[in-house]
Design an enzyme around this catalytic site. Structure first.
Site, PDB file in Angstrom:
ATOM      1  CG  ASN A   1      11.913 -11.428  -0.427  1.00 16.33           C
ATOM      2  OD1 ASN A   1      11.296 -11.961   0.494  1.00 16.33           O
ATOM      3  ND2 ASN A   1      12.762 -10.427  -0.230  1.00 16.33           N
TER       4      ASN A   1
ATOM      5  CE  LYS B   1      10.799  -7.045  -0.564  1.00 12.28           C
ATOM      6  NZ  LYS B   1      11.476  -5.777  -0.671  1.00 12.28           N
TER       7      LYS B   1
ATOM      8  CG  HIS C   1      16.585  -8.786   1.250  1.00 11.73           C
ATOM      9  ND1 HIS C   1      16.153  -7.511   1.554  1.00 11.73           N
ATOM     10  CD2 HIS C   1      16.047  -9.086   0.037  1.00 11.73           C
ATOM     11  CE1 HIS C   1      15.375  -7.077   0.572  1.00 11.73           C
ATOM     12  NE2 HIS C   1      15.291  -8.003  -0.366  1.00 11.73           N
TER      13      HIS C   1
ATOM     14  CD  GLU D   1      13.390  -5.239   2.300  1.00  9.15           C
ATOM     15  OE1 GLU D   1      12.873  -6.315   2.640  1.00  9.15           O
ATOM     16  OE2 GLU D   1      13.109  -4.667   1.223  1.00  9.15           O
TER      17      GLU D   1
ATOM     18  CD  GLU E   1      17.603  -8.206  -4.057  1.00  6.14           C
ATOM     19  OE1 GLU E   1      16.602  -8.478  -4.718  1.00  6.14           O
ATOM     20  OE2 GLU E   1      17.595  -8.126  -2.824  1.00  6.14           O
TER      21      GLU E   1
ATOM     22  N   GLY F   1      12.090  -1.857  -4.195  1.00 14.01           N
ATOM     23  CA  GLY F   1      10.799  -1.329  -3.747  1.00 14.01           C
ATOM     24  C   GLY F   1      10.582   0.126  -4.104  1.00 14.01           C
TER      25      GLY F   1
ATOM     26  CB  SER G   1      11.863  -1.812  -9.227  1.00 15.33           C
ATOM     27  OG  SER G   1      11.775  -1.149  -7.972  1.00 15.33           O
TER      28      SER G   1
HETATM   29  C1  PEP Z   1      13.502  -7.690  -3.063  1.00  9.12           C
HETATM   30  O1  PEP Z   1      12.766  -7.763  -2.107  1.00  9.12           O
HETATM   31  O2  PEP Z   1      14.519  -8.406  -3.077  1.00  9.12           O
HETATM   32  C2  PEP Z   1      13.181  -6.786  -4.153  1.00  9.12           C
HETATM   33  C3  PEP Z   1      14.005  -6.704  -5.165  1.00  9.12           C
HETATM   34  O3  PEP Z   1      12.011  -6.063  -4.053  1.00  9.12           O
HETATM   35  P1  PEP Z   1      11.253  -5.251  -5.249  1.00  9.12           P
HETATM   36  O4  PEP Z   1      11.183  -6.201  -6.429  1.00  9.12           O
HETATM   37  O5  PEP Z   1       9.924  -4.924  -4.696  1.00  9.12           O
HETATM   38  O6  PEP Z   1      12.097  -4.054  -5.571  1.00  9.12           O
END
Ligand code: PEP
Length: 252
Positions: free
Chosen positions: A9, A11, A95, A97, A167, A173, A213
């Site tokens: 992703n 973003k 997601h 976010e 997630e 992040g 992460s």
């Molecule tokens: C994500 O954007 O779905 C995500 C898991 O980000 P990161 O791997 O940076 O934590």
């Protein structure tokens, strides 16, 4: 047997030229058959040029979000048929976010998922608890209710095309990954929930990805868990070398 599944992703990162450069590097490194479903989710502006580059490779294209209507006076929105037209096989919905920065609820996620399925695009439906919810012992309740709301109105047949991503918000992040055991507990819960709601066939065939992460050095530990089928990767998908190492680790 579920095929390993690794999605990146991107973003709100990458201009068109940067996106094309990244995907060209990825094709070079992992464009052949890896025995892994490899998916990239660039921003809307880069979907078309990336789709052109992906032709003839094994990499698949995903969008990061959509609206549920087909067309009309919805300034700023992008519809499922537009995503299908540009070559998206997948679209991320719900997601964290979108849920936490833009206030999206599970009912909207379900509308998006249904609209995508009607146009042959597979939704990658994200769920996950915040740190407060985990510390208050509400993880199962929160994730269960997100699943219920986000998959509302989907049939057993629809579920064949759905991917779930667990997630935990506190791991996205932040550099703080769930341990493989914490993630496995939640993936087992999600698989059980899918079984109760849609039957054993759906439970055993639905890919359930972990996100939060994920890096080259933790992917193998996660993939060793029975119910973790792959990863949704944010930050570490922005560099071809680290994403390629995660794909390698995803082979298990
Ligand atoms: C994500 O954007 O779905 C995500 C898991 O980000 P990161 O791997 O940076 O934590």
């Amino acid at each position: 047997m579920r095929r390993p599944f690794i999605a990146g992703n991107w973003k709100m990162h990458k201009t068109v030229s940067q996106a094309v450069a990244l995907v060209d590097e990825l094709i070079e490194l992992v464009g052949g058959d890896q025995g892994v479903e490899v998916v990239v989710a660039p921003p809307f502006t880069a979907l078309y040029p990336v789709a052109q580059r992906l032709k003839g490779s094994n990499l698949k294209l995903s969008a990061q979000d959509c609206f549920w209507e087909e067309e009309g006076a919805y300034t700023g929105e992008i519809s499922p048929p537009m995503l299908a037209d540009v070559g998206c096989a997948y679209c991320i919905v719900g997601h964290s976010e979108r849920r936490h920065v833009f206030g999206e609820g599970s009912d909207e996620v379900a509308r998006k998922a249904r609209a995508l399925l009607a146009h042959g695009v597979s939704p990658i439906v994200c769920v996950g608890e915040t740190l407060d919810e985990r510390e208050e012992g509400r993880t199962i309740k929160v994730v269960g209710s997100q699943l219920q709301g986000s998959l509302e109105g989907l049939s057993q047949k629809d579920m064949v095309k759905v991917v779930i991503a667990y997630e935990p918000v506190w791991a996205i992040g932040t550099g703080r990954t769930a341990t493989p055991y914490q993630a496995q507990d939640m993936h087992a819960f999600i698989r059980g929930w899918l079984g109760d709601s849609f039957g054993g066939g759906v439970a055993s065939s639905t890919p359930i990805l972990y996100g939060g992460s994920v890096k080259p050095d933790n992917i193998r530990g996660l993939m060793a868990m029975d119910d973790i089928d792959g990863a949704l990767v944010g930050g570490a998908s922005l560099k071809a070398s680290s994403f390629a190492q995660i794909i390698e680790g995803g082979k298990g």
